[in-house]
Design a protein around this motif. Structure first.
Motif, PDB file in Angstrom:
ATOM      1  N   ALA A 169     112.109 132.039  15.939  1.00 45.46           N
ATOM      2  CA  ALA A 169     111.857 130.991  16.932  1.00 45.46           C
ATOM      3  C   ALA A 169     110.384 130.954  17.352  1.00 45.46           C
ATOM      4  O   ALA A 169     110.065 130.690  18.512  1.00 45.46           O
ATOM      5  CB  ALA A 169     112.764 131.207  18.139  1.00 45.46           C
ATOM      6  N   ALA A 170     109.476 131.206  16.400  1.00 48.63           N
ATOM      7  CA  ALA A 170     108.036 131.222  16.723  1.00 48.63           C
ATOM      8  C   ALA A 170     107.569 129.865  17.255  1.00 48.63           C
ATOM      9  O   ALA A 170     106.566 129.788  17.990  1.00 48.63           O
ATOM     10  CB  ALA A 170     107.225 131.602  15.486  1.00 48.63           C
ATOM     11  N   GLU A 171     108.293 128.781  16.937  1.00 49.73           N
ATOM     12  CA  GLU A 171     107.929 127.451  17.452  1.00 49.73           C
ATOM     13  C   GLU A 171     107.891 127.415  18.987  1.00 49.73           C
ATOM     14  O   GLU A 171     107.199 126.600  19.576  1.00 49.73           O
ATOM     15  CB  GLU A 171     108.924 126.402  16.943  1.00 49.73           C
ATOM     16  CG  GLU A 171     108.568 125.835  15.578  1.00 49.73           C
ATOM     17  CD  GLU A 171     107.287 125.017  15.607  1.00 49.73           C
ATOM     18  OE1 GLU A 171     107.243 124.002  16.306  1.00 49.73           O
ATOM     19  OE2 GLU A 171     106.321 125.417  14.934  1.00 49.73           O
ATOM     20  N   LEU A 172     108.654 128.347  19.606  1.00 50.52           N
ATOM     21  CA  LEU A 172     108.659 128.402  21.074  1.00 50.52           C
ATOM     22  C   LEU A 172     107.258 128.645  21.635  1.00 50.52           C
ATOM     23  O   LEU A 172     106.979 128.301  22.776  1.00 50.52           O
ATOM     24  CB  LEU A 172     109.571 129.538  21.562  1.00 50.52           C
ATOM     25  CG  LEU A 172     111.076 129.323  21.470  1.00 50.52           C
ATOM     26  CD1 LEU A 172     111.799 130.556  21.979  1.00 50.52           C
ATOM     27  CD2 LEU A 172     111.496 128.106  22.278  1.00 50.52           C
ATOM     28  N   ARG A 173     106.401 129.228  20.817  1.00 51.01           N
ATOM     29  CA  ARG A 173     105.051 129.552  21.310  1.00 51.01           C
ATOM     30  C   ARG A 173     104.167 128.313  21.437  1.00 51.01           C
ATOM     31  O   ARG A 173     103.132 128.373  22.088  1.00 51.01           O
ATOM     32  CB  ARG A 173     104.395 130.587  20.388  1.00 51.01           C
ATOM     33  CG  ARG A 173     105.122 131.932  20.421  1.00 51.01           C
ATOM     34  CD  ARG A 173     104.166 133.057  20.115  1.00 51.01           C
ATOM     35  NE  ARG A 173     104.839 134.347  20.126  1.00 51.01           N
ATOM     36  CZ  ARG A 173     104.935 135.129  21.210  1.00 51.01           C
ATOM     37  NH1 ARG A 173     104.418 134.746  22.367  1.00 51.01           N
ATOM     38  NH2 ARG A 173     105.555 136.285  21.137  1.00 51.01           N
ATOM     39  N   VAL A 174     104.563 127.194  20.797  1.00 52.67           N
ATOM     40  CA  VAL A 174     103.722 125.981  20.892  1.00 52.67           C
ATOM     41  C   VAL A 174     104.474 124.831  21.569  1.00 52.67           C
ATOM     42  O   VAL A 174     104.210 123.668  21.311  1.00 52.67           O
ATOM     43  CB  VAL A 174     103.170 125.552  19.505  1.00 52.67           C
ATOM     44  CG1 VAL A 174     102.085 126.495  19.049  1.00 52.67           C
ATOM     45  CG2 VAL A 174     104.274 125.447  18.452  1.00 52.67           C
ATOM     46  N   LYS A 175     105.406 125.173  22.444  1.00 50.09           N
ATOM     47  CA  LYS A 175     106.064 124.143  23.248  1.00 50.09           C
ATOM     48  C   LYS A 175     105.182 123.832  24.473  1.00 50.09           C
ATOM     49  O   LYS A 175     104.005 124.166  24.485  1.00 50.09           O
ATOM     50  CB  LYS A 175     107.476 124.597  23.645  1.00 50.09           C
ATOM     51  CG  LYS A 175     108.419 124.719  22.450  1.00 50.09           C
ATOM     52  CD  LYS A 175     108.686 123.377  21.812  1.00 50.09           C
ATOM     53  CE  LYS A 175     109.547 123.479  20.581  1.00 50.09           C
ATOM     54  NZ  LYS A 175     109.633 122.220  19.839  1.00 50.09           N
ATOM     55  N   GLU A 176     105.770 123.236  25.520  1.00 52.61           N
ATOM     56  CA  GLU A 176     104.984 122.819  26.685  1.00 52.61           C
ATOM     57  C   GLU A 176     104.141 123.981  27.220  1.00 52.61           C
ATOM     58  O   GLU A 176     103.073 123.797  27.799  1.00 52.61           O
ATOM     59  CB  GLU A 176     105.912 122.268  27.775  1.00 52.61           C
ATOM     60  CG  GLU A 176     106.436 120.856  27.505  1.00 52.61           C
ATOM     61  CD  GLU A 176     107.610 120.754  26.532  1.00 52.61           C
ATOM     62  OE1 GLU A 176     107.806 121.656  25.678  1.00 52.61           O
ATOM     63  OE2 GLU A 176     108.334 119.749  26.617  1.00 52.61           O
ATOM     64  N   THR A 177     104.670 125.210  27.059  1.00 55.76           N
ATOM     65  CA  THR A 177     103.884 126.422  27.258  1.00 55.76           C
ATOM     66  C   THR A 177     104.384 127.401  26.194  1.00 55.76           C
ATOM     67  O   THR A 177     105.301 127.076  25.451  1.00 55.76           O
ATOM     68  CB  THR A 177     104.103 126.971  28.690  1.00 55.76           C
ATOM     69  OG1 THR A 177     103.189 128.037  28.905  1.00 55.76           O
ATOM     70  CG2 THR A 177     105.508 127.485  28.911  1.00 55.76           C
ATOM     71  N   GLY A 217     110.517 135.712  18.859  1.00 55.98           N
ATOM     72  CA  GLY A 217     111.734 135.628  19.669  1.00 55.98           C
ATOM     73  C   GLY A 217     111.756 136.599  20.821  1.00 55.98           C
ATOM     74  O   GLY A 217     110.708 136.956  21.379  1.00 55.98           O
ATOM     75  N   MET A 218     112.957 137.060  21.149  1.00 58.52           N
ATOM     76  CA  MET A 218     113.141 137.946  22.298  1.00 58.52           C
ATOM     77  C   MET A 218     114.310 138.880  22.032  1.00 58.52           C
ATOM     78  O   MET A 218     115.223 138.523  21.279  1.00 58.52           O
ATOM     79  CB  MET A 218     113.493 137.120  23.549  1.00 58.52           C
ATOM     80  CG  MET A 218     112.380 136.230  24.042  1.00 58.52           C
ATOM     81  SD  MET A 218     112.964 135.089  25.324  1.00 58.52           S
ATOM     82  CE  MET A 218     112.941 133.544  24.450  1.00 58.52           C
TER      83      MET A 218
END
Ligand code: S3P
Length: 430
Positions: free
Chosen positions: A335-343, A366-367
């Motif tokens: 889920a590395a895409e989470l790093r380039v979301k709104e934050t 991820g987490m």
């Protein structure tokens, strides 16, 4: 600042969440590209979608909004006006990236800008394939960052294999393909949300789907139509997770979108032990929706990875919160895409939940969350990110003390009535 406090709550009742953000954006965009009248019902009047409306109004499209009913009357994209000012996408990545694809194929020259958060998010993922179609896009960091100057013009079709699962990239290329003189093909390894493909078909585009490949053939004039926007499952997800988290809870979600490219949250809740009943299901003008009941029935850890990730990418902050209350070790990866979301949502979620006592570790993609852990009250930052703000609001249901949310106004981006709905559903245990 918003203080949220509950004493031993339970969630009960029925809710109709606001319209789907992704579908609302696309309805305005396709209604503006098409010639004639498009009537939209169930439109999301959140900040992001209002930015999309503003942009197309500046291009000369007549858009009238009466609450959640919107009428779009357009001369068709060939006859848009040159805007007299910059086009502002606010906080909305979907607006910026999809509009880039549309404008690149138009006759318009303009500058696209965004707020302080959006101005840090990568645009190369769309400007690189668009440039390979012949688009003229210029801006800082090799046209990776807003503001970008777009000079619309004739484009050539491409065959594009997407390096990341992104509906925004897929949609920008498909929109750009509409005006070319041939067939544009986009292939993805993991399927991302398919609202654009479904809606292009509704507006009369020449589009075919074949497994993970979509083909659009340019040159056909689109015509206005009716669009019914179902409730946003990404907004419902906050209360779905809450119902699964709090013992004794049972919440019914009416008219919520059930597009299979978006229902990963239901798969995860089921895997974690929640009871899920789909009470009604139908296809409304191209998009499946229905009524779903979620009730608490124990809660245990799970692993979330691979093809599931794009189906619940926006739900991962609240899923991480839920995992703090589940028995065992929940692992979220790919889920590395989470790093380039709104934050950077990996850092934001782990930092904020730790403030309440959660045992949660950050990994590159991820987490890892250990549960169940009792949560305390605390003051949480939203990072200007609506989904982090709402995660904090839901955390208050499990916390032993009040949760104070800093800068809660960002929640208006996707769910302006979030706190009203939270208060409506949460009751003290008698
Ligand atoms: C969206 C696609 C997703 C999602 C975003 C909305 C869309 O982004 O996170 O909130 O409407 O196409 P990516 O396409 O970048 O994964």
């Amino acid at each position: 600042m918003k203080k949220v406090a509950f004493e031993q709550p339970v969630l009960k009742g029925e809710i109709t969440v606001p319209g789907d953000k992704s579908i609302s954006h696309r309805a305005i965009m396709l209604g503006s590209i098409a010639k004639g009248k498009t009537s939209i019902s169930g439109f999301l009047d959140g900040e992001d979608c209002l930015r999309t409306i503003d942009i197309f109004r500046q291009l000369g499209v007549n858009i009238e909004r009466n609450g959640t009913d919107v009428t779009v009357e357009s001369p068709g994209m060939q006859d848009w006006h040159q805007p007299s000012d910059n086009l502002y996408a606010g906080n909305s990545g979907t607006t910026a990236r999809l509009v880039l694809g549309i404008l690149a194929a138009s006759r318009i020259t303009c500058v696209l800008t965004g707020d302080e958060y959006l101005s840090k998010r990568p645009m190369n993922r769309v400007s690189i394939p668009l440039k390979s179609m012949g688009a003229s896009i210029a801006g800082e960091a090799d046209s990776n960052l807003l503001p970008l100057t777009i000079t619309g013009g004739a484009l050539t079709p491409i065959d594009y294999e997407m390096p990341i699962a992104s509906a925004q990239v897929k949609s920008a290329i498909l929109f750009a393909g509409l005006t070319t003189g041939g067939q544009t093909t986009v292939s993805e390894e993991t399927v991302s949300r398919d609202h654009t493909e479904r809606m292009l078909e509704q507006f009369g585009a020449d589009i075919q789907k074949d497994g993970n490949t979509v083909r659009v053939t340019g040159g056909r004039m689109l015509s206005g139509t009716d669009v019914r926007v179902p409730g946003d499952i990404s907004s419902a997800a906050f209360f779905m997770a809450a119902a699964a988290m709090i013992k004794g809870s049972s919440v019914t979600f009416k008219d919520v979108g059930l597009n299979p490219t978006r229902t990963g949250i239901l798969d995860v809740l089921k895997a974690m032990g929640a009871k899920i009943d789909i009470l009604e299901q139908s296809d409304g003008l191209g998009e499946p929706y229905g009524t779903v009941n979620i009730s608490h029935d124990g809660l245990h850890a799970t692993e979330i990875s691979g093809e599931l990730i794009p189906k619940l990418i926006d739900e991962l902050p609240v899923i991480a919160l839920l995992a703090t209350q589940a028995h065992g070790v929940t692992v979220i990866k790919d889920a590395a895409e989470l790093r380039v979301k709104e934050t950077d949502r990996i850092t934001a979620v782990t930092t904020e939940l730790k403030k309440l006592g959660a045992q949660i570790e950050e990994t590159e993609d991820g987490m890892i969350i250990h549960g169940p852990t009792p949560l305390t009250g605390g003051t949480l930052a939203s990072y200007g990110d609506h989904r982090i703000g709402m995660m904090a609001g839901i955390a208050a249901l499990a916390a032993s003390g009040p949760v104070v949310i800093e800068d809660p106004s960002c929640i208006n981006i996707s769910y302006p009535t979030f706190f009203n709905d939270l208060e409506k559903l949460a009751f003290p245990v008698k």
